[in-house]
Design a protein around this motif. Structure first.
Motif, mmCIF file in Angstrom:
data_model
loop_
_atom_site.group_PDB
_atom_site.id
_atom_site.type_symbol
_atom_site.label_atom_id
_atom_site.label_comp_id
_atom_site.label_asym_id
_atom_site.label_seq_id
_atom_site.Cartn_x
_atom_site.Cartn_y
_atom_site.Cartn_z
ATOM 1 N N ARG A 1 -27.654 -14.849 21.340
ATOM 2 C CA ARG A 1 -27.997 -14.993 22.839
ATOM 3 C C ARG A 1 -28.793 -16.634 22.951
ATOM 4 O O ARG A 1 -28.644 -17.516 24.003
ATOM 5 N N TRP A 2 -30.041 -16.211 22.414
ATOM 6 C CA TRP A 2 -31.460 -16.893 23.009
ATOM 7 C C TRP A 2 -30.475 -18.676 21.910
ATOM 8 O O TRP A 2 -30.732 -19.169 22.991
ATOM 9 N N LEU A 3 -29.334 -18.296 21.313
ATOM 10 C CA LEU A 3 -28.971 -19.362 20.787
ATOM 11 C C LEU A 3 -28.050 -20.226 21.583
ATOM 12 O O LEU A 3 -28.160 -21.837 22.372
ATOM 13 N N VAL A 4 -27.748 -19.814 22.431
ATOM 14 C CA VAL A 4 -26.418 -20.453 23.555
ATOM 15 C C VAL A 4 -27.016 -20.563 24.496
ATOM 16 O O VAL A 4 -27.100 -22.176 25.567
ATOM 17 N N ARG A 5 -28.583 -20.009 25.171
ATOM 18 C CA ARG A 5 -29.195 -20.779 26.029
ATOM 19 C C ARG A 5 -30.348 -22.200 25.358
ATOM 20 O O ARG A 5 -30.528 -22.535 26.877
ATOM 21 N N ARG A 6 -30.063 -21.768 24.792
ATOM 22 C CA ARG A 6 -31.537 -22.948 24.546
ATOM 23 C C ARG A 6 -30.501 -24.638 23.956
ATOM 24 O O ARG A 6 -30.716 -25.511 24.280
ATOM 25 N N TYR A 7 -29.468 -24.182 23.211
ATOM 26 C CA TYR A 7 -28.669 -25.232 22.493
ATOM 27 C C TYR A 7 -27.230 -25.964 24.018
ATOM 28 O O TYR A 7 -26.915 -26.549 23.411
ATOM 29 N N GLY A 8 -26.834 -24.705 24.031
ATOM 30 C CA GLY A 8 -26.429 -25.141 26.402
ATOM 31 C C GLY A 8 -24.274 -25.491 24.947
ATOM 32 O O GLY A 8 -23.943 -25.273 23.483
ATOM 33 N N ALA A 9 -24.543 -26.914 25.203
ATOM 34 C CA ALA A 9 -23.291 -27.576 25.301
ATOM 35 C C ALA A 9 -23.030 -28.100 24.004
ATOM 36 O O ALA A 9 -22.020 -28.047 22.581
ATOM 37 N N ARG A 10 -23.668 -27.996 22.604
ATOM 38 C CA ARG A 10 -24.270 -28.558 21.563
ATOM 39 C C ARG A 10 -23.633 -27.387 20.502
ATOM 40 O O ARG A 10 -23.074 -27.359 20.322
ATOM 41 N N LEU A 11 -23.389 -25.978 20.901
ATOM 42 C CA LEU A 11 -22.479 -25.184 20.490
ATOM 43 C C LEU A 11 -21.222 -24.491 21.146
ATOM 44 O O LEU A 11 -20.719 -23.180 20.154
ATOM 45 N N ALA A 12 -21.010 -25.131 21.786
ATOM 46 C CA ALA A 12 -19.608 -24.872 23.016
ATOM 47 C C ALA A 12 -18.492 -25.693 21.607
ATOM 48 O O ALA A 12 -18.878 -26.881 20.950
ATOM 49 N N ASP A 13 -17.510 -24.180 21.483
ATOM 50 C CA ASP A 13 -16.272 -24.794 21.057
ATOM 51 C C ASP A 13 -16.730 -25.380 19.691
ATOM 52 O O ASP A 13 -15.953 -27.076 19.411
ATOM 53 N N ILE A 14 -17.503 -24.904 18.829
ATOM 54 C CA ILE A 14 -17.644 -25.045 17.748
ATOM 55 C C ILE A 14 -16.353 -25.091 16.406
ATOM 56 O O ILE A 14 -15.386 -24.716 16.633
ATOM 57 N N ASP A 15 -16.185 -26.071 15.454
ATOM 58 C CA ASP A 15 -14.512 -26.050 14.566
ATOM 59 C C ASP A 15 -14.615 -24.963 13.989
ATOM 60 O O ASP A 15 -13.955 -24.070 13.557
ATOM 61 N N VAL A 16 -15.681 -24.250 12.866
ATOM 62 C CA VAL A 16 -16.035 -23.406 11.437
ATOM 63 C C VAL A 16 -17.866 -22.524 12.236
ATOM 64 O O VAL A 16 -18.678 -23.056 12.904
#
Length: 772
Positions: free
Chosen positions: A664-679
């Motif tokens: 959850r912290w990663l989602v808040r901190r990096y946002g769109a950078r981690l959205a819809d990743i490939d692997v």
């Protein structure tokens, strides 16, 4: 009009296809889909070349196909049901093999009776043979019958590309289950071991005044005890391409029958001076010697194959209503397949018959020159032909195979084996002297072999070059076998092959030279390789067991040179293989670790969010932990180093064992950078402590990989986690079922390939819902 002899030959020619056709029918049954079309093609060629086949030929082909299909099905190894894994079974076991380890015995035995300990369990089902570890075991001998309690599991092994398939080996050996003996339960010896000639011979070896190394080498060379040689010695033999010299093979059986034939022939010559040339006694005695020697060393598949081929060679050479060499070759293959329906799954089957076939092509109906020239030409053809198969199957090439075999084959054949056999035949004094000389020669042989293997180690052929190099080597071997072709013509053919190979290698490929990933199959643990042409990094090193064994050691023949090693956290299933890397000569240029990893012998740096490095067009960045974060002592999972891999083709997120709070912290901190990743390599092997539902819906990965052990006791991946990922449309993979997962960048994204596909609900995706 055709002459009478031509008419007879025309009638006989279709009949000559009976045995080859039956063999090809057996191969079609045994190989199933893998080489089915290749076999069918050969059958079509046989039909066309044979004009109109006789009814007898058709009936024999059909009978061979039907009978072998039933025989092959009957010989499939029964496997323990998954539902009985981890449950205690009361067994009656007849011991077939005992290997003593430093802290345990390893038994292989035939099941004479089996019943579950718990009253609420179903029956064991049909079981063939078992492979068990026994800690704190009493003295156990081959041939004894024991009543004991064991905890079993179905045959399974790690599936990694180009590596030894332990599960397939177990099934070929008829092993229905593996496990360990319950030490707390009462074990009783029911019957003692009957007298054994093999054990008596081992006792003679132990009683002689010779060194322990000489005893081991004699045991391997004359009694077929492959366990007598250490792993380093086998690796040395493999690196030099001379493994066949220290296993009981056609070479050793051939030497035994040649000695018996020659001695018997001399005796017959003295007893029957007028009829000794036509006497069948030498041939019969040589055949009995081959059967007796095979029975002495044990009817293992390689020994059985060698004995059958030796007997067929005796029949061909005797000339008494014998088949031609090629018909004998086909007939030997027919007998081997009938006696061992799983022979096609053994590499030795293909190597041995291919070697004999090449020698037949090289020398049948040709004058044999002097010994040295014949040895040189034969060994050159075998080096090229067998090298093609080894490159294709194992991806290895031994540069020293040809020169070493030219020296080693005469040394072993003419000196070491005769000395070893003379020690058994002669009396204690003269036999002991022969074995002493054998020990000196063998020591020089091993010292020279170790030195050569260290100077010229075996070459690991890149996967992209294996098929091209294999085809080149095999066609080169066939070219040398071609009759009526001069040396200049053969040289021209070789030049054309070489040019074609160069053009093939220079042809652009759609595979990008970028950074690829491989999630290794190391059981219940994690090990991920990041590879580029000039770069190799390793994220986590897999588990280490109580015995000290680390599955990471099975991935390479020698410890690799690694540019970066990242130990996500200190749990043994992630950091267990680091000790093996450091103690086995592996080179680690840079070691990254989290705060929970103990300081090791290799200088290391802490992985901190924001730090990273560039490798070509790929960027590797740590996203967690933050510099100021301190892991709680009761839970080290959240201290895991989280790594983001970004390339032009794909983005991959490796979470280690990080929990839901970190996600959850990663989602808040990096946002769109981690959205819809490939692997996404799922956190904590797919347990409920990781893979937060909100984070899953935010990541929406195209591919999710669970690194988990087969039938692991934690039930990873958890069904709820699997359902959450499936709801996002992700393609799910599990090393427990798929083996190693390889991700390769291509022009339009990334391709995912599994080492051992188990089937799935939709093409390209595994139905992990059915996984335990």
């Amino acid at each position: 009009m055709r002459s009478r002899s031509e008419a007879v030959a025309a009638r006989r020619y279709p009949d000559l296809l009976i045995v080859p056709g039956m063999v090809l029918s057996m191969l079609a049954v045994s190989l199933r889909e893998e080489l089915l079309w290749w076999v069918v093609g050969l059958l079509v060629v046989g039909i066309v070349s044979g004009w109109l086949l006789t009814c007898r030929c058709w009936l024999m082909w059909l009978a061979g196909l039907v009978l072998f299909a039933g025989w092959h099905h009957e010989h499939q190894t029964p496997v323990l049901a998954d539902t009985l894994a981890g449950r205690d079974m009361r067994l009656m076991l007849e011991v077939d093999r005992v290997d003593a380890g430093s802290d345990r015995l390893r038994l292989e035995g035939t099941v004479a009776g089996c019943e579950p300990v718990a009253t609420d369990m179903v029956e064991c089902g049909p079981l063939n043979r078992l492979r068990l570890d026994w800690y704190d075991a009493p003295a156990v001998l081959v041939g004894e019958r024991w009543q004991l309690t064991a905890r079993l599991k179905p045959p399974h092994g790690y599936h990694n590309p180009g590596r030894f398939d332990y599960q397939a080996w177990l099934l070929r050996e008829g092993i229905s289950a593996t496990g360990y003996v319950r030490s707390r339960a009462v074990a009783k010896r029911i019957h003692d071991a009957p007298p054994s000639l093999r054990q008596a011979l081992h006792a003679i070896l132990a009683a002689r005044d010779i060194s322990s190394d000489t005893q081991r080498w004699l045991s391997a060379l004359t009694l077929g005890n492959s366990q007598a040689l250490s792993r380093d010695e086998w690796e040395t033999l493999a690196a030099l391409g001379i493994t066949h010299l220290f296993v009981v093979s056609g070479l050793h059986v051939g030497l035994v029958i040649a000695l018996i034939w020659w001695v018997t022939r001399q005796v017959v010559r003295c007893v029957m001076p007028s009829r000794w040339r036509v006497s069948p006694i030498p041939w019969v005695m040589a055949a009995l010697g081959a059967v007796g020697y095979a029975a002495l060393v044990g009817w293992t598949p390689p020994v059985t194959r060698a004995a059958i081929m030796a007997l067929m060679a005796l029949w061909v050479r005797s000339g008494r209503r014998a088949p031609s060499p090629w018909q004998g070759w086909w007939l030997a293959m027919l007998l081997v397949l009938w006696l061992d329906p799983l022979a096609t799954q053994r590499q030795g089957f293909w190597l041995s018959f291919a070697a004999v076939g090449l020698l037949l092509m090289a020398w049948v109906n040709r004058p044999i020159p002097g010994w040295w020239w014949g040895q040189w030409r034969s060994q050159l053809i075998l080096t090229l032909g067998m090298g093609a198969l080894v490159v294709l199957v194992l991806g290895q090439w031994s540069v020293l195979s040809l020169p070493v075999n030219l020296v080693a084959i005469p040394l072993v054949t003419l000196i070491m084996v005769p000395l070893a056999l003379a020690g058994w035949i002669a009396g204690p004094w003269f036999g002991g002297m022969c074995w002493q000389i054998f020990g000196w020669v063998a020591q020089v042989f091993w010292d020279a072999s170790h030195w050569l293997a260290s100077v010229w180690p075996v070459i690991v052929v890149p996967e992209a070059l294996r098929e091209a190099l294999s085809v080149l080597l095999f066609i080169a071997a066939l070219t040398l076998c071609m009759p009526g072709v001069g040396r200049m013509a053969k040289a021209a053919i070789m030049a054309v092959l070489l040019a074609g190979s160069v053009i093939h290698l220079a042809t652009p490929s759609d595979i990008s030279p970028g950074l690829s990933m491989q999630v290794h199959d190391v059981g219940q643990g994690l090990a991920v390789s990041l590879m580029a042409p000039d770069y190799h990094a390793l994220y986590d090193t897999g588990p280490r067991f109580r015995s000290g064994f680390a599955p990471l050691s099975t991935l390479w023949d020698r410890a690799p040179v690694l540019d970066d090693v990242i130990i996500s956290h200190g749990d043994l299933d992630h950091a267990g293989g680091l000790h093996w890397l450091e103690s086995s000569g592996g080179v680690i240029e840079r070691l990254w670790r989290s705060a929970s990893v103990p300081v090791s012998a290799t200088p290391s740096r802490r992985c901190v969010a924001g730090e990273g490095w560039q490798k070509g067009d790929a960027r590797l960045t740590f996203l967690w932990p933050e510099r100021t974060w301190r892991a709680p002592t009761e839970d080290r999972n959240d201290s895991s180093c989280v790594l983001l891999v970004e390339t032009p083709a794909y983005r991959a997120l490796v979470l280690g064992d990080a929990g839901r709070r970190v996600e959850r912290w990663l989602v808040r901190r990096y946002g769109a950078r981690l959205a819809d990743i490939d692997v996404l390599i799922a956190s904590h092997h797919g347990s409920r402590t990781g893979s937060d539902p909100e984070a899953i819906r935010f990541f929406r990965p195209d591919h999710v990989i669970f690194s988990a052990g087969y039938l692991n006791r934690y039930d990873h991946p958890h069904p709820e986690v699997v359902q959450e990922f499936r709801a996002t449309g992700s393609c799910l993979w599990s090393t427990a079922l798929d083996g190693a997962i390889t991700l390769t960048p291509v022009a339009d994204g990334v391709t995912v390939r599994a080492a051992a596909r188990r089937g799935g609900i939709e093409p390209g995706c595994l139905g992990v819902e059915s996984a335990p």
